[in-house]
Write an enzyme that holds these catalytic residues in place. Structure first.
Site, PDB file in Angstrom:
ATOM      1  N   LYS A   1     -12.874   2.427  10.401  1.00  0.00           N
ATOM      2  CA  LYS A   1     -12.246   1.323   9.656  1.00  0.00           C
ATOM      3  C   LYS A   1     -12.562  -0.018  10.340  1.00  0.00           C
ATOM      4  O   LYS A   1     -12.750  -1.032   9.666  1.00  0.00           O
ATOM      5  CB  LYS A   1     -10.734   1.559   9.589  1.00  0.00           C
ATOM      6  CG  LYS A   1      -9.945   0.458   8.917  1.00  0.00           C
ATOM      7  CD  LYS A   1     -10.086   0.405   7.399  1.00  0.00           C
ATOM      8  CE  LYS A   1      -9.319  -0.807   6.862  1.00  0.00           C
ATOM      9  NZ  LYS A   1      -9.227  -0.859   5.423  1.00  0.00           N
TER      10      LYS A   1
ATOM     11  N   ILE B   1       0.842  -1.199   0.000  1.00  0.00           N
ATOM     12  CA  ILE B   1       0.000   0.000   0.000  1.00  0.00           C
ATOM     13  C   ILE B   1       0.880   1.253   0.000  1.00  0.00           C
ATOM     14  O   ILE B   1       0.588   2.225  -0.705  1.00  0.00           O
ATOM     15  CB  ILE B   1      -0.928   0.019   1.230  1.00  0.00           C
ATOM     16  CG1 ILE B   1      -1.734  -1.287   1.303  1.00  0.00           C
ATOM     17  CG2 ILE B   1      -1.849   1.239   1.198  1.00  0.00           C
ATOM     18  CD1 ILE B   1      -2.622  -1.586   0.132  1.00  0.00           C
TER      19      ILE B   1
ATOM     20  N   THR C   1      -3.670   6.491  17.527  1.00  0.00           N
ATOM     21  CA  THR C   1      -3.025   7.688  16.967  1.00  0.00           C
ATOM     22  C   THR C   1      -2.688   8.674  18.088  1.00  0.00           C
ATOM     23  O   THR C   1      -1.544   9.128  18.208  1.00  0.00           O
ATOM     24  CB  THR C   1      -3.961   8.357  15.935  1.00  0.00           C
ATOM     25  OG1 THR C   1      -4.220   7.404  14.903  1.00  0.00           O
ATOM     26  CG2 THR C   1      -3.337   9.617  15.340  1.00  0.00           C
TER      27      THR C   1
ATOM     28  N   VAL D   1      -8.153   1.024   0.550  1.00  0.00           N
ATOM     29  CA  VAL D   1      -7.899   0.397  -0.757  1.00  0.00           C
ATOM     30  C   VAL D   1      -7.645  -1.100  -0.608  1.00  0.00           C
ATOM     31  O   VAL D   1      -7.460  -1.599   0.504  1.00  0.00           O
ATOM     32  CB  VAL D   1      -6.676   1.045  -1.427  1.00  0.00           C
ATOM     33  CG1 VAL D   1      -6.908   2.531  -1.652  1.00  0.00           C
ATOM     34  CG2 VAL D   1      -5.418   0.823  -0.570  1.00  0.00           C
TER      35      VAL D   1
ATOM     36  N   ARG E   1     -17.824  -6.731   7.546  1.00  0.00           N
ATOM     37  CA  ARG E   1     -17.627  -7.743   6.494  1.00  0.00           C
ATOM     38  C   ARG E   1     -17.389  -9.116   7.101  1.00  0.00           C
ATOM     39  O   ARG E   1     -17.872 -10.118   6.596  1.00  0.00           O
ATOM     40  CB  ARG E   1     -16.492  -7.312   5.571  1.00  0.00           C
ATOM     41  CG  ARG E   1     -16.945  -6.159   4.693  1.00  0.00           C
ATOM     42  CD  ARG E   1     -15.818  -5.572   3.895  1.00  0.00           C
ATOM     43  NE  ARG E   1     -15.239  -6.509   2.952  1.00  0.00           N
ATOM     44  CZ  ARG E   1     -14.110  -6.294   2.306  1.00  0.00           C
ATOM     45  NH1 ARG E   1     -13.430  -5.185   2.520  1.00  0.00           N
ATOM     46  NH2 ARG E   1     -13.641  -7.173   1.457  1.00  0.00           N
TER      47      ARG E   1
ATOM     48  N   ASP F   1      11.901   2.912   4.401  1.00  0.00           N
ATOM     49  CA  ASP F   1      11.627   1.504   4.706  1.00  0.00           C
ATOM     50  C   ASP F   1      12.904   0.890   5.259  1.00  0.00           C
ATOM     51  O   ASP F   1      14.010   1.316   4.932  1.00  0.00           O
ATOM     52  CB  ASP F   1      11.183   0.756   3.440  1.00  0.00           C
ATOM     53  CG  ASP F   1      10.385  -0.505   3.764  1.00  0.00           C
ATOM     54  OD1 ASP F   1       9.171  -0.531   3.483  1.00  0.00           O
ATOM     55  OD2 ASP F   1      10.974  -1.461   4.323  1.00  0.00           O
TER      56      ASP F   1
ATOM     57  N   ARG G   1      -1.120 -13.902   4.107  1.00  0.00           N
ATOM     58  CA  ARG G   1      -1.338 -13.804   5.552  1.00  0.00           C
ATOM     59  C   ARG G   1      -2.755 -14.257   5.943  1.00  0.00           C
ATOM     60  O   ARG G   1      -3.733 -13.846   5.322  1.00  0.00           O
ATOM     61  CB  ARG G   1      -1.070 -12.379   6.039  1.00  0.00           C
ATOM     62  CG  ARG G   1       0.098 -12.431   7.063  1.00  0.00           C
ATOM     63  CD  ARG G   1       0.484 -11.100   7.569  1.00  0.00           C
ATOM     64  NE  ARG G   1       1.027 -10.231   6.527  1.00  0.00           N
ATOM     65  CZ  ARG G   1       1.357  -8.970   6.742  1.00  0.00           C
ATOM     66  NH1 ARG G   1       1.189  -8.443   7.917  1.00  0.00           N
ATOM     67  NH2 ARG G   1       1.842  -8.238   5.767  1.00  0.00           N
TER      68      ARG G   1
ATOM     69  N   CYS H   1      -6.452  -8.108   6.779  1.00  0.00           N
ATOM     70  CA  CYS H   1      -7.411  -7.100   7.256  1.00  0.00           C
ATOM     71  C   CYS H   1      -8.616  -7.732   7.952  1.00  0.00           C
ATOM     72  O   CYS H   1      -8.740  -7.664   9.168  1.00  0.00           O
ATOM     73  CB  CYS H   1      -7.903  -6.254   6.084  1.00  0.00           C
ATOM     74  SG  CYS H   1      -6.612  -5.288   5.304  1.00  0.00           S
TER      75      CYS H   1
ATOM     76  N   GLY I   1      -9.494 -14.782   4.890  1.00  0.00           N
ATOM     77  CA  GLY I   1      -8.047 -14.587   4.919  1.00  0.00           C
ATOM     78  C   GLY I   1      -7.642 -13.154   4.686  1.00  0.00           C
ATOM     79  O   GLY I   1      -8.478 -12.244   4.636  1.00  0.00           O
TER      80      GLY I   1
HETATM   81  N1  LIG Z   1      -2.642  -4.802   1.751  1.00  0.00           N
HETATM   82  C1  LIG Z   1      -3.890  -4.377   1.715  1.00  0.00           C
HETATM   83  O1  LIG Z   1      -4.687  -4.835   0.878  1.00  0.00           O
HETATM   84  C2  LIG Z   1      -4.364  -3.258   2.636  1.00  0.00           C
HETATM   85  C3  LIG Z   1      -5.640  -2.735   2.412  1.00  0.00           C
HETATM   86  C4  LIG Z   1      -6.093  -1.677   3.205  1.00  0.00           C
HETATM   87  C5  LIG Z   1      -5.268  -1.182   4.197  1.00  0.00           C
HETATM   88  N2  LIG Z   1      -4.037  -1.714   4.423  1.00  0.00           N
HETATM   89  C6  LIG Z   1      -3.219  -1.123   5.494  1.00  0.00           C
HETATM   90  O2  LIG Z   1      -1.902  -0.940   5.071  1.00  0.00           O
HETATM   91  C7  LIG Z   1      -1.006  -1.442   6.056  1.00  0.00           C
HETATM   92  C8  LIG Z   1       0.249  -1.878   5.356  1.00  0.00           C
HETATM   93  O3  LIG Z   1      -0.089  -2.962   4.508  1.00  0.00           O
HETATM   94  P1  LIG Z   1       0.846  -3.445   3.339  1.00  0.00           P
HETATM   95  O4  LIG Z   1       0.065  -4.477   2.593  1.00  0.00           O
HETATM   96  O5  LIG Z   1       1.397  -2.288   2.580  1.00  0.00           O
HETATM   97  O6  LIG Z   1       2.015  -4.161   4.177  1.00  0.00           O
HETATM   98  P2  LIG Z   1       3.343  -4.775   3.597  1.00  0.00           P
HETATM   99  O7  LIG Z   1       3.710  -5.877   4.517  1.00  0.00           O
HETATM  100  O8  LIG Z   1       3.212  -5.034   2.127  1.00  0.00           O
HETATM  101  O9  LIG Z   1       4.405  -3.592   3.750  1.00  0.00           O
HETATM  102  C9  LIG Z   1       4.863  -3.115   4.949  1.00  0.00           C
HETATM  103  C10 LIG Z   1       6.191  -2.400   4.704  1.00  0.00           C
HETATM  104  O10 LIG Z   1       6.581  -1.783   5.936  1.00  0.00           O
HETATM  105  C11 LIG Z   1       7.971  -1.962   6.061  1.00  0.00           C
HETATM  106  N3  LIG Z   1       8.377  -1.821   7.445  1.00  0.00           N
HETATM  107  C12 LIG Z   1       8.281  -2.719   8.455  1.00  0.00           C
HETATM  108  N4  LIG Z   1       8.782  -2.210   9.592  1.00  0.00           N
HETATM  109  C13 LIG Z   1       9.191  -0.952   9.297  1.00  0.00           C
HETATM  110  C14 LIG Z   1       9.806   0.072  10.052  1.00  0.00           C
HETATM  111  N5  LIG Z   1      10.095  -0.085  11.352  1.00  0.00           N
HETATM  112  N6  LIG Z   1      10.104   1.234   9.442  1.00  0.00           N
HETATM  113  C15 LIG Z   1       9.819   1.400   8.121  1.00  0.00           C
HETATM  114  N7  LIG Z   1       9.249   0.459   7.347  1.00  0.00           N
HETATM  115  C16 LIG Z   1       8.942  -0.704   7.936  1.00  0.00           C
HETATM  116  C17 LIG Z   1       8.239  -3.346   5.504  1.00  0.00           C
HETATM  117  O11 LIG Z   1       9.607  -3.537   5.169  1.00  0.00           O
HETATM  118  C18 LIG Z   1       7.302  -3.354   4.280  1.00  0.00           C
HETATM  119  O12 LIG Z   1       7.948  -2.874   3.127  1.00  0.00           O
HETATM  120  C19 LIG Z   1      -1.794  -2.579   6.703  1.00  0.00           C
HETATM  121  O13 LIG Z   1      -1.384  -2.849   8.020  1.00  0.00           O
HETATM  122  C20 LIG Z   1      -3.185  -2.039   6.690  1.00  0.00           C
HETATM  123  O14 LIG Z   1      -3.404  -1.276   7.842  1.00  0.00           O
HETATM  124  C21 LIG Z   1      -3.569  -2.730   3.649  1.00  0.00           C
END
Ligand SMILES: NC(=O)c1ccc[n+]([C@@H]2O[C@H](COP(=O)([O-])OP(=O)(O)OC[C@H]3O[C@@H](n4cnc5c(N)ncnc54)[C@H](O)[C@@H]3O)[C@@H](O)[C@H]2O)c1
Length: 428
Positions: free
Chosen positions: A209, A11, A128, A157, A216, A30, A331, A263, A260
């Protein structure tokens, strides 16, 4: 405007691209060095995310986007910092803040006076203000609301369509005070082409959220309950649900082998662990829905056994490690529950997924099939990827039954191969 996106995952990276496309100078922070180097080398690490491959290289070349592993470099000049590092649940089903805390603690010492900090990660209510805000205050010496603005905005998203979802869904924003809400709303109005909905405060935005996702999960649990009742009676639950949903107040989702992804099966637990002070939260429906959905893997395997005979000593292939079709995300995938239920029934379970290498499947503690197609007793459709469209059930010698847990198949295609068709909420 200098914008820093913390967490360049599935994301965070598309989000960084969106802000850069809108003219911000974006630094992505990152801890994954290989990921950061790949992005800076103009390589898109998310090739199946539409819109990135076309835009990312140009944004790197023009200087609108860069990635870094250095928190000072990322934060010291940032006008806006967006946190999108995941919070999952631990083995005790409690929120695990380790990654988010680490990111906040790394960025905090370099926070600029006057910056706007936005949390987009889904979190329990109060995170927050009471967790991120407190840690930023401790690390920076700046008081939230005075030294910097702080707000929450849920990321709504889905991976696989992030840029189009960003252009579709209203952006919900709530700050720790009025100025934080106003600044966050102004930022998103500039960066996105959607309606920005402000709510009363950060806690309301966080809670919205949890409402969306828990709704769902509970809805799917209800669909699963309908499916189990209909299966017992020989009724087609899917047709019944479709018929019921033709009335505008009925929105029943689809039954399946579980829920699965990181989320929907996770956030109902966040309801029970708020970070805001207040009375303990009593929730009954959300935990019950979790139990119903988690039990569906056992139910699916029991359905299969009823059709195929005892599975003791049988070989069963689960099609799809990914939690849903077309997305390389595993996951909390129902594949894990199915494999453990199959093991409980004495079967040898293999997991096949065209999106994963054999090594990647083994890294999940699962076993890929030695060949594919292969002689086996049963198949379970867990995620019906596009690559399975031409799958020939006749090419699996000895196949006795196919459990179509996603209602993805034409039962006659299965029957033509000589195997039995079993559905969930769909008569065989
Ligand atoms: N994936 C989805 O479909 C989705 C949908 C809606 C909302 N979200 C929200 O987005 C959040 C992130 O999801 P994602 O799918 O992008 O996760 P992801 O696992 O794909 O990415 C997480 C990133 O964070 C980085 N990271 C970990 N620890 C860190 C740190 N200390 N400092 C900096 N970077 C660090 C990781 O290296 C990785 O690149 C979710 O927890 C959720 O709240 C995700």
């Amino acid at each position: 405007m200098n914008v820093t996106v913390v967490g360049l995952g599935k994301i965070g990276l598309p989000l960084a691209v969106q802000f850069a496309r809108k003219g911000a100078v974006v630094a992505g922070y990152d801890i994954d060095r290989a990921l950061v180097e790949a992005i800076n080398a103009r390589h898109n690490p998310l090739p199946s995310e539409p819109g990135l491959t076309e835009t990312l290289p140009g944004l790197i070349v023009s200087g609108h986007l860069r990635a870094t592993t250095d928190p000072r470099d990322a934060a010291a000049r940032a006008d806006v910092i967006v946190l999108i590092v995941p919070v999952d649940i631990d083995a005790a089903l409690e929120p695990d803040f380790a990654l988010l805390d680490a990111a906040v603690d790394a960025i905090g010492p370099h926070l600029r006076r006057g910056a706007l900090v936005l949390v987009e990660t889904t979190v329990p209510a109060g995170t927050t203000r009471y967790r991120v805000g407190a840690r930023l205050r401790d690390a920076s010496g700046l008081v939230p609301g005075e030294g910097f603005a702080l707000a929450f905005s849920p990321e709504r998203v889905s991976s696989g369509r992030v840029l189009s979802d960003l252009a579709d869904y209203p952006k919900i924003v709530g700050g720790i005070d009025e100025l934080s809400t106003a600044r966050a709303a102004a930022f998103y109005r500039e960066m996105l082409d959607v309606e920005v909905m402000t709510v009363r405060d950060a806690e309301t935005a966080e809670f919205s959220k949890l409402v969306e996702t828990t709704y769902r999960d509970v809805n799917i649990a209800l669909a699963n309950e309908f499916a189990r009742a209909a299966d017992a009676l020989g009724i087609d639950a899917l047709q019944a649900i479709e018929a019921a949903n033709s009335q505008p107040y009925s929105h029943v989702h689809a039954p399946g082998p579980g829920v699965g992804g990181h989320c929907i099966p996770v956030y109902p637990y966040f309801l029970l662990h708020p970070q805001a002070p207040g009375a303990p939260v009593a929730a009954e429906l959300a935990p019950a829905a979790r139990r119903i959905n988690d039990d569906m893997a056992h139910y699916a395997v029991a359905r299969l056994e009823a059709a195929a005979g005892a599975l003791e000593g049988a070989t069963v292939v689960v099609l799809g490690l990914a939690y849903r079709a077309g997305v390389k995300e595993s996951r909390h995938s129902s594949a894990f529950g199915l494999v453990s239920a199959l093991a409980g029934a004495g079967a040898t379970a293999y997991v096949h997924d065209p999106l994963y290498t054999d090594g990647e499947i083994r890294a999940h503690g699962l076993e890929p099939p030695p060949s594919f197609p292969l002689p086996c007793d049963a198949l379970i459709v867990q995620a019906w990827h596009a690559a399975y469209a031409d799958l020939d059930f006749g090419a699996f010698p000895g196949l006795r039954a196919v459990l179509d847990a996603r209602a993805a198949l034409d039962p006659d295609d299965v029957r033509r191969s000589g195997a039995a068709y079993v559905g969930i909420g769909r008569p065989g």
